[in-house]
Scaffold this motif. Sequence first.
Motif, PDB file in Angstrom:
ATOM      1  N   VAL A  23      68.347  85.747  40.925  1.00  0.00           N
ATOM      2  CA  VAL A  23      69.109  84.240  40.469  1.00  0.00           C
ATOM      3  C   VAL A  23      67.916  83.255  41.375  1.00  0.00           C
ATOM      4  N   GLN A  42      64.960  82.722  39.344  1.00  0.00           N
ATOM      5  CA  GLN A  42      64.979  82.065  37.963  1.00  0.00           C
ATOM      6  C   GLN A  42      65.184  80.476  38.435  1.00  0.00           C
ATOM      7  N   VAL A  43      66.408  80.448  39.299  1.00  0.00           N
ATOM      8  CA  VAL A  43      66.474  78.763  39.921  1.00  0.00           C
ATOM      9  C   VAL A  43      65.498  78.162  40.180  1.00  0.00           C
ATOM     10  N   PRO A  45      62.865  86.800  36.395  1.00  0.00           N
ATOM     11  CA  PRO A  45      64.207  87.012  36.708  1.00  0.00           C
ATOM     12  C   PRO A  45      64.562  88.140  35.659  1.00  0.00           C
ATOM     13  N   ALA A  52      71.585  80.407  34.587  1.00  0.00           N
ATOM     14  CA  ALA A  52      71.309  81.247  35.795  1.00  0.00           C
ATOM     15  C   ALA A  52      72.918  82.002  35.912  1.00  0.00           C
TER      16      ALA A  52
END
Lengths: 260, 792
Positions: free
Chosen positions: B30, B33-34, B276, B370
Amino acid sequence: MTHLPPMQPEVHLTDDKKSAEAKLTNPDSVFHVHNVSRIYRMGEVEVHALRDVTVDLLRGEFAVLLGTSGSGKSTLLNILGGLDRPTSGEVFYRDHNLTRADDDGLTRFRREHVGFVFQFYNLIPSLTALENVALVTEIAGHPIDPADALDLVGLGQRRDHFPSQLSGGEQQRVAIARAVAKRPDVLLCDEPTGALDYATGKLVLEVLERVNRELGTITAVITHNAAIAGMADRVIRISSGTITEVLRNEVKIRPSEISW
Amino acid sequence: MKPLGKILRRDLWHLRGQVLAAALVVCCGVTAQVSMHSAYLSLQATQASYYDSYRFADVFASLKRAPEGLADEIRALPGVAQVQTRVVAEVTLDVPGLNEPATGRLVSIPEQQSAMINDFYLRRGRYIEAVHPDEVLLSEVFAQANHLDVGDRIGAILNGRWRELTVVGIALSPEYVYEVGQGMLFPDNKRFGVLWMGREALASAYNMQGAFNDVSLTLAPQGFNKGAEEAEVIASLDRLLLRYGGLSAYPRRDQLSTRFLNDELGEIEVSATYIPAIFLAVAVFLIYIVLSRLVVMQRTQIGLLKAFGYSNFSVGMHYLKFALATVLLGLLPGLLLGLYLGGQVTNLYRDYFHFPVLALVVSPAVLFWATLVNLLAACAGAIAAARRVTALVPAEAMRPEAPANFRAGILERSGVARWMSSSVRMIVRNIVRKPWKALLSVMGIGVAVGLMMVARFMFDAVDHMMMVQFDVVQRDNVTVLFHEPRAAKAVFEIDQLPGVLRAEPFRVVQVRLRHGHRSKQIALTGLASDSELHQIVDSRLRKIALPPDGLLLTKKLGEMLGVATGDTVMLEVLEGNREVREVTVAGLSDEPIGISAYMDAGALARLLREDHLISGAWLRVDPRHEEELYAHLKRMPVVSGVAIRSAMVNSVKEIIDTAFSYVSVIEMLFGAIIIGGMVYNSVRIALSERGNELASLRVLGFTQREVVVLLLGEQALLTICAIPVGLAMGYGMCAALVPIFDRELFRLPLVFSQMTFVYPVIAALISAILSALLVTRRLRHLDLIAVLKTRE
């Protein structure tokens, strides 16, 4: 229903310390349990599993520790096998004081001198019958050949089978072969027939009797099944953490004659 | 609380170690990804609004000199909205506090401030005043790098005349978001900067009154087919500028700064997808194996619940909730950490990409996706595991599970098993019994090793690129560029300068190469065939002899034009009398940075019909006299630019050390967490599955150490198998990145240093060992007595 052979009271040990001292010098004594108590603390409750127990195991004998569930017989077996330590008192194996041994010492003791047979066999599922036996002989000093050990329990033909391919009785016989293959000084069996049906249970008892007879290994069987007592040299009755009675069978009966 | 809720809470607590390991992997995924998506969006949104607010042009062209009146003709071209003409000149700067000469790009601005194309943002100070022709605005990064501010003075040689320029303002422009000089890959903000100067002042210095040499324009917004319209405008513009020494016009996307920015955006997009994804896959796997084990351990409980009348659905939901709770545990800190890290990455970008404001864009959509993707991952892991729940019949479930099923397999039949010790046999059979699980473990650890390898590979590739470019190809210490081509004897003047050990002249001329419908504008370099300071090499870095005639192109340029050795291309000179000739491609060379075309200096002179003019010189310099040389070069009127190799290399190294280390430390850490999570969970499950077996062995007299070997052996074997697999996967991942980085600006070579293999292996082993040890602590607390009584 219970078929009990005649028994004679031998000696009451529980409150006779002098005779315990005397036992220490008994030339036939291999294990000497002296004034042993074991207290478990479960939360705020103290459980006296053993109270001041004194008992010997003698060379070559077949002893049955008889008691109901919770009587303390398993605790005694665990202490004899070096799996547990007494809260007070002392345990001698020959001239070794097991109470003073550390974890490594106890591990070595189990490795060199004790054979265990469990109620649920506890074979290694990823090893064949022969390999299960070999697992123990690999770390033993003067083992029996694993194949011979399996022949001894009558499973020479099933040596390459995995535990999942064996019946409960067969698994237990492999476990016995595994226990005796390292030529232990003592064979400790915890309810060895507990998980087996009648016929299979008797077969296992026969194997135990044969091992005791042919190899002369001290065999201590704990059970709540009074019928088994008939095949013992001595029967040690335990109740509420104390030994209530030790009987010597004048006549041992063969396992095949036992019924329950 | 409902009974199932209580059970859930207890299960989570009981399996906290494994839950935490899986949550940690989710957290990393996460976070990645974020942070990357946020950084991507921040950069993209900032770019879009900056370009828009400051009216960044759509098409650019430079030329030799055209009268201002031409601007009206350009404005009249169909599709053109606004036109801006400028005077742009590169000059040598003498920056206070800097030994080396710096290069400044002087860009003209109107004396009177007004809204215009390619406008700039004035950070500090004020606009120039017409009455003070020496006033300039300075680009913010250049000012920062040299600790200059409003009121400071910079020496400059404008068209051969020494001038002292006064900084009155600090500015930023959408044209120089990534502020590099032509042909540079990484910014060297100390030695290259942009200065904005009044149009009149600059024009009079360069005799460009009423004329311009740079034009940019915006396109009218109406077109449906913007691409075609843009191409049409560019073609018309090229035709108009032809007479005025125009070089090819180019669209915004080919503008240097924009291209770097877009390339970077492309890279983040790639990384923001595949990194991710790796974590997600690992998380699904971890949740699956934890839950599968939980279902096995709780079969009695499941049977009981079903017997009591709980439906398959409600029992299944119980395990789904377990998975969701695990993911949520990682998700929430992951979102926060992702935003924090996104802020950090955005901060890092501030060092390269200069915007008036570059702040993290917190996008609800990013957080939403996410969350959604990870919750779906939890469901995937849970559903795979929960299928067993529904398959259980209550009566059967309440009975203990049969002993693990082992049968004779290839190992036994082939007799290989006989040669193994019992412990090895146990380990191998446990692996062989569940080949898919083993394979997934190997892949999971492998992909983490690969990830760590990719992190290191970036260093290697850039190192190698720099080594090839600056040790093998460009062997000069200093490159000097003249304002305009000079007679060959000018090199002697340079040769006489203090500290110069060797000076080699070269000629650079802008040309357009055409092959079929493809064409490319390029700087063609003419050099001596016996050049020591510039070597042309092939892909194995062997020197290629310069052919007496014909072109030598870098491989990438060859690809772009679709030519091979022996083909002919149309060469159009974009200077002077604009000769157009057919020239043979005599060979292809290999350089990692930029695209180049070479020709023998004599052949080029013949082609240009000129008498050995030179554009500059490469110098080998005695380091003891460097400063003296720099002092001279700063004040030489004929010199328009000086490039100093060591300064450039150091600046690049500094950038790589700060930015790349940050990213690679995080990637290494993330890789280590994957491995730690995988190993910890596998060992915990092995302990749970085989705790009884191991305790039995302890009872039978096996030592702690022997039992540890049995427990960890399987995982150790898998980890060891995973390492070569991981290195192979890493190699594959790097090889997959190479085409993505196969750009005109630079190409990542597929090269690895030994350390790139060693580091991930060491990190994997340390991570595996530490997490395994975390579990083995539990072996000490194995209940040996319980084993006598319990049945698996």
